[in-house]
Design an enzyme around this catalytic site. Structure first.
Site, short mmCIF file in Angstrom:
data_model
loop_
_atom_site.label_atom_id
_atom_site.label_comp_id
_atom_site.label_asym_id
_atom_site.label_seq_id
_atom_site.Cartn_x
_atom_site.Cartn_y
_atom_site.Cartn_z
N ASP A 70 21.10 -45.82 49.88
CA ASP A 70 20.31 -46.76 49.40
C ASP A 70 20.61 -47.87 48.34
O ASP A 70 21.87 -47.96 47.97
CB ASP A 70 19.11 -45.96 49.25
CG ASP A 70 18.91 -44.74 48.46
OD1 ASP A 70 19.33 -44.53 47.55
OD2 ASP A 70 18.28 -43.86 48.29
N ASP A 139 7.55 -37.20 46.27
CA ASP A 139 6.60 -36.81 47.70
C ASP A 139 7.67 -36.72 48.73
O ASP A 139 6.91 -36.72 49.88
CB ASP A 139 6.27 -38.39 47.60
CG ASP A 139 6.79 -39.16 48.02
OD1 ASP A 139 8.95 -39.58 47.99
OD2 ASP A 139 7.15 -40.83 48.07
N HIS A 141 10.29 -37.68 49.38
CA HIS A 141 11.45 -38.34 50.94
C HIS A 141 12.60 -37.95 50.46
O HIS A 141 12.90 -38.14 49.73
CB HIS A 141 11.16 -40.23 50.09
CG HIS A 141 11.46 -40.25 49.75
ND1 HIS A 141 10.53 -40.23 47.92
CD2 HIS A 141 12.67 -41.12 48.37
CE1 HIS A 141 11.37 -41.80 47.54
NE2 HIS A 141 12.37 -41.36 47.38
N GLU A 146 10.22 -43.77 52.65
CA GLU A 146 9.02 -43.06 52.04
C GLU A 146 8.13 -42.55 53.33
O GLU A 146 8.71 -42.33 54.48
CB GLU A 146 8.17 -44.22 51.31
CG GLU A 146 8.94 -44.61 50.78
CD GLU A 146 8.91 -44.27 48.91
OE1 GLU A 146 8.95 -42.49 48.97
OE2 GLU A 146 8.97 -45.13 47.82
C1 GLP Z 1 15.62 -42.19 44.93
C2 GLP Z 1 16.20 -41.98 46.04
C3 GLP Z 1 16.71 -40.39 46.26
C4 GLP Z 1 17.07 -40.17 45.41
C5 GLP Z 1 15.59 -39.58 44.19
C6 GLP Z 1 15.34 -38.57 43.36
O1 GLP Z 1 14.10 -42.57 44.93
N1 GLP Z 1 16.17 -43.23 46.78
O2 GLP Z 1 18.13 -40.81 47.25
O3 GLP Z 1 16.65 -38.88 46.13
O4 GLP Z 1 15.39 -41.03 43.98
O5 GLP Z 1 15.27 -39.15 42.69
P1 GLP Z 1 15.42 -37.79 41.87
O6 GLP Z 1 17.27 -37.42 41.49
O7 GLP Z 1 16.39 -38.56 40.19
O8 GLP Z 1 15.27 -37.44 41.27
#
Ligand code: GLP
Length: 258
Positions: A70, A139, A141, A146
Site C-alpha cells: 500500500d 481493527d 485490517h 479497512e
Molecule cells: C498500516 C498499514 C498496514 C499495517 C498496519 C499496522 O495501516 N497499512 O499494512 O499492517 O498499519 O502497522 P504497525 O505494524 O505499525 O502496527
C-alpha cells in the site's frame, strides 16, 4: 491456518526473516521470487534482520521482485512518512535488490484507478506473488483493507477509518490532520491470490484483532479473518498478541507446533 506463537517480537522477526531467506534461495533472474511486502512498525525488525543476513552474505535479493501492499494518496515519494521512503530507508537501500524490481504503488498518480489496475496487471505478468508478508491494524485490517472491505477486493483506492488515522498519527507527530485520508492498497483478494501468506502481529494492541482473525468468523469486519480460507496462511505472533486467545486455542497451536 497455522498460528505460531513466539516469545517476543524479536523471535517473530527472526522467524519471518529466516522464512523469507529460505524461500528466495535458488531463484534466478529468469525466474525471480515474487515477494509482497508491508510497512509499519511490526515488520521493521524483520527488515533489520534481513539486512543483517544480507551483510553476512547469507541472503541476496538480486533475483527478487517485490510488490508493496500500500501507499498513502497524496504523499510525494520523498515525504518522510511515505511508504516509498520507509522501504528505501529501512530495506531496499540497504540490500542488493535491483531498483526496477521494487514495486510500490504511486499515491501521486494522476489517475489513481489506472495506477491500481496497472499494479494488478504487473503482478499477474510475474505470475502472481509467491509469498505475501503483512501486518495487521488494531481493527484487524490487512494492508489498508479497512473493516467491511470486500474479501474479494483487488488493488484500489480506500478511505481510511478514523481508527487507522488516529493509530497512524504517531508517525505524523501525533497530528491526525497530517495523516492522509486515502490510500492505495492491494485488495484482500490480491493477498489471498499469493501462494503463501505470512502475517505478523506483535504487542497487546493487536490481541483483539488476532483473536477475531483466528477464532472469529470469516467476516468482512475483521479483514484478517480472510486468512482462514487460504491454503497456506501463517500467522506469526508474540505472547502479548496471543493474550486474548482462549486457553484451548493457545494450547492447540502450541502443541501442534512442537
Ligand atoms: C498500516 C498499514 C498496514 C499495517 C498496519 C499496522 O495501516 N497499512 O499494512 O499492517 O498499519 O502497522 P504497525 O505494524 O505499525 O502496527
Amino acid at each position: 491456518m497455522r498460528v505460531l506463537i513466539k516469545n517476543d517480537e524479536q523471535s517473530v522477526a527472526a522467524f519471518a526473516a529466516e522464512y523469507i531467506a529460505c524461500r528466495i534461495k535458488g531463484h534466478t533472474g529468469e525466474a525471480p521470487f515474487v515477494l509482497g511486502l508491508p510497512t509499519g512498525s511490526t515488520p521493521f525488525k524483520t527488515y533489520a534482520r534481513l539486512v543483517e543476513m544480507y551483510r553476512e552474505g547469507r541472503v541476496s535479493f538480486a533475483n527478487v521482485v517485490t510488490f508493496n501492499m500500500d501507499e498513502y494518496v497524496g504523499l510525494d515519494r520523498e515525504h518522510p512518512q511515505s511508504y516509498h521512503r520507509f522501504m528505501w530507508d529501512n530495506f531496499f537501500g540497504l540490500v542488493d535488490i535491483k531498483p526496477e524490481n521494487a514495486n510500490i504503488l504511486d499515491g501521486m498518480a494522476l489517475d489513481l484507478a489506472e495506477e491500481c489496475a496497472r499494479y494488478e496487471k504487473k503482478i499477474q505478468w510475474y505470475g502472481g506473488i509467491d509469498l505475501f508478508m503483512g501486518g495487521i491494524g488494531t481493527d484487524g485490517h490487512i494492508a489498508f483493507n479497512e473493516p467491511f472491505s470486500s474479501l474479494n477486493s483487488r488493488t484500489r483506492v480506500k478511505t481510511l477509518t478514523q481508527e487507522t488515522i488516529e493509530s497512524n498519527s504517531r508517525f505524523f507527530g501525533g497530528d491526525t490532520s497530517q495523516v492522509p485520508r486515502e490510500a492505495l492498497t492491494v485488495g484482500v483478494g490480491t493477498i489471498l491470490s499469493a501462494k503463501e501468506v505470512l502475517i505478523l502481529a506483535t504487542g497487546s494492541a493487536k490481541a483483539t484483532a488476532v483473536k477475531m482473525g483466528v477464532e472469529g468468523a470469516y467476516n468482512h469486519k475483521w479483514t484478517v479473518s480472510a486468512l482462514q480460507t487460504h491454503p497456506h496462511g501463517i500467522l506469526v505472533i508474540d505472547e502479548p498478541a496471543a493474550g486474548e486467545l482462549t486457553v484451548n486455542t493457545y494450547r492447540y497451536f502450541k502443541e501442534i507446533e512442537k
